[in-house]
Enzyme design. Structure first.
Site, mmCIF file in Angstrom:
data_model
loop_
_atom_site.group_PDB
_atom_site.id
_atom_site.type_symbol
_atom_site.label_atom_id
_atom_site.label_comp_id
_atom_site.label_asym_id
_atom_site.label_seq_id
_atom_site.Cartn_x
_atom_site.Cartn_y
_atom_site.Cartn_z
ATOM 1 N N ASP A 64 13.949 -10.965 2.817
ATOM 2 C CA ASP A 64 13.255 -9.748 3.229
ATOM 3 C C ASP A 64 13.838 -8.604 2.414
ATOM 4 O O ASP A 64 14.970 -8.173 2.643
ATOM 5 C CB ASP A 64 13.467 -9.519 4.724
ATOM 6 C CG ASP A 64 12.780 -8.246 5.223
ATOM 7 O OD1 ASP A 64 12.153 -7.537 4.406
ATOM 8 O OD2 ASP A 64 12.876 -7.963 6.437
ATOM 9 N N ASN A 91 7.589 -7.319 -7.318
ATOM 10 C CA ASN A 91 6.164 -7.474 -7.029
ATOM 11 C C ASN A 91 5.837 -7.382 -5.540
ATOM 12 O O ASN A 91 4.738 -6.957 -5.179
ATOM 13 C CB ASN A 91 5.685 -8.831 -7.575
ATOM 14 C CG ASN A 91 4.329 -9.223 -7.057
ATOM 15 O OD1 ASN A 91 3.314 -8.703 -7.492
ATOM 16 N ND2 ASN A 91 4.299 -10.148 -6.102
ATOM 17 N N TYR A 159 -0.336 3.313 1.042
ATOM 18 C CA TYR A 159 -0.164 2.427 -0.107
ATOM 19 C C TYR A 159 -0.109 3.222 -1.413
ATOM 20 O O TYR A 159 0.766 3.002 -2.260
ATOM 21 C CB TYR A 159 -1.304 1.418 -0.148
ATOM 22 C CG TYR A 159 -1.242 0.465 -1.312
ATOM 23 C CD1 TYR A 159 -0.350 -0.602 -1.311
ATOM 24 C CD2 TYR A 159 -2.078 0.625 -2.416
ATOM 25 C CE1 TYR A 159 -0.277 -1.481 -2.383
ATOM 26 C CE2 TYR A 159 -2.019 -0.247 -3.490
ATOM 27 C CZ TYR A 159 -1.119 -1.294 -3.473
ATOM 28 O OH TYR A 159 -1.047 -2.153 -4.534
ATOM 29 N N THR A 161 0.699 6.343 -1.901
ATOM 30 C CA THR A 161 1.945 7.108 -1.969
ATOM 31 C C THR A 161 3.113 6.217 -2.358
ATOM 32 O O THR A 161 3.962 6.589 -3.183
ATOM 33 C CB THR A 161 2.220 7.785 -0.618
ATOM 34 O OG1 THR A 161 1.117 8.640 -0.287
ATOM 35 C CG2 THR A 161 3.496 8.603 -0.665
ATOM 36 N N ILE A 192 -7.179 -6.531 -8.508
ATOM 37 C CA ILE A 192 -7.104 -7.903 -8.994
ATOM 38 C C ILE A 192 -7.895 -8.808 -8.057
ATOM 39 O O ILE A 192 -7.749 -8.732 -6.833
ATOM 40 C CB ILE A 192 -5.641 -8.390 -9.066
ATOM 41 C CG1 ILE A 192 -4.820 -7.449 -9.943
ATOM 42 C CG2 ILE A 192 -5.562 -9.819 -9.587
ATOM 43 C CD1 ILE A 192 -3.330 -7.688 -9.865
#
Length: 254
Positions: A64, A91, A159, A161, A192
Site C-alpha cells: 500500500d 503508476n 483526480y 488536482t 487509455i
C-alpha cells in the site's frame, strides 16, 4: 555510437502493476531486460508469471503506497531478491472507482483518499528509493500524470488536482536529485482504452470528446504509452529530467 534500449542488469519497480497500464509497463520493461518488482494492493502474481514465462525475473510485493513503512520494507525486499533499484515507475493511482461529481459534492474522505494515494503515495515511493539512487549517483524515476492535469475534466476535480500535483512533485525532485544524476520525469497520457476506463460510466462520451480534439483521433492503447516509459527508463534519455512528456495523440502542445 548512440545509446540503445538495454535494461539488462537493471531492476525496476512498477506500482499498480497487477493489471492495466501498470502490468503493461512491467511487461515492457521486462522485455527490455529489466528485473521487475511488481507492487500492488491487489494480487500481482499473474503479472509475475507473464514475465517469468517470457524468461524474465520478477517478484510480487503487496504494498500500500499510502504507507511509507510498507514502501520502504517492500523496496528492501526487491533489493535483496533482484538487486539495487535503478528504475521506479509510479503508476498506482485511484481512478477507476471514482464517481464523477461536482467539485463541491465530493466527500472529504474521498478527496483525502485520492490525494493520499495519487500524491503522497508517489512521494512515499520516491522517498523509499531516492536515498539509494543518490548514493549510487544514478537512476530514473517516471511518474504517471494525466492529460487532464492540463485540460481539466468535468466531475473529476480530485483526480485532476492530484495529477497536476504529480507534475509539480516531478519538477521539484528533478531539481533536488539532479546533482546526483538521478532523472525524474513524468508521462502525461490521454484517455487509455483499458479495463479501468472502458467500464466507467460515460466512457464512450468522454472518449469521443477527447479524441475529437486530438491530431490522432483514437483512444490511446497501452503500447502507445509504454514505449515512452521505456525510453525514460533507459540511457536514451540520459540528458532528460524534470520533463512531462505528453503522450496524447496531439491533444495539446506543451
Amino acid at each position: 555510437m548512440p545509446p540503445t534500449v538495454d535494461l539488462k542488469n537493471s531492476t525496476a519497480i512498477v506500482t499498480g502493476a497487477a493489471r492495466g497500464l501498470g502490468e503493461a509497463i512491467a511487461l515492457a520493461l521486462a522485455q527490455a531486460g529489466a528485473a521487475i518488482g511488481v507492487f500492488d494492493v491487489s494480487d500481482g502474481a499473474a503479472t509475475v508469471s507473464k514475465i517469468q514465462d517470457a524468461g524474465g525475473r520478477a517478484i510480487f510485493l503487496r504494498c500500500d503506497i499510502a504507507d511509507f513503512r510498507q514502501c520502504r520494507s517492500s523496496v528492501m525486499e526487491v533489493e535483496k531478491a533482484l538487486g539495487s533499484v535503478d528504475i521506479l515507475v509510479n503508476n498506482a493511482a485511484l481512478y477507476a472507482d471514482l464517481e464523477r461529481q461536482d467539485f463541491d459534492a465530493i466527500d472529504e474522505k474521498i478527496w483525502d483518499a485520492v490525494m493520499t494515494v495519487n500524491v503522497t503515495g508517489v512521494w512515499n515511493m520516491c522517498r523509499a528509493v531516492g536515498p539509494a539512487m543518490r548514493a549510487r549517483r544514478g537512476g530514473s524515476i517516471v511518474n504517471i500524470s494525466s492529460s487532464t492535469a492540463r485540460t481539466g475534466a468535468l466531475g473529476m476535480a480530485h483526480y485532476v488536482t492530484s495529477k497536476a500535483a504529480v507534475v509539480g512533485l516531478t519538477r521539484a525532485l528533478a531539481r533536488e536529485l539532479g546533482d546526483s544524476q538521478v532523472r525524474v520525469n513524468a508521462v502525461s497520457p490521454t484517455l487509455i482504452a483499458n479495463e479501468a476506463s472502458i467500464g466507467r460510466k460515460g466512457f464512450e462520451i468522454t472518449s469521443k470528446r477527447a479524441t475529437s480534439q486530438q491530431c490522432f483521433q483514437r483512444s490511446a492503447a497501452m503500447d502507445d504509452i509504454t514505449g515512452t516509459i521505456v525510453y525514460l527508463a533507459s540511457d536514451l534519455s540520459a540528458f532528460v529530467t524534470g520533463q512531462t512528456l505528453a503522450v496524447d495523440g496531439g491533444l495539446d502542445f506543451l
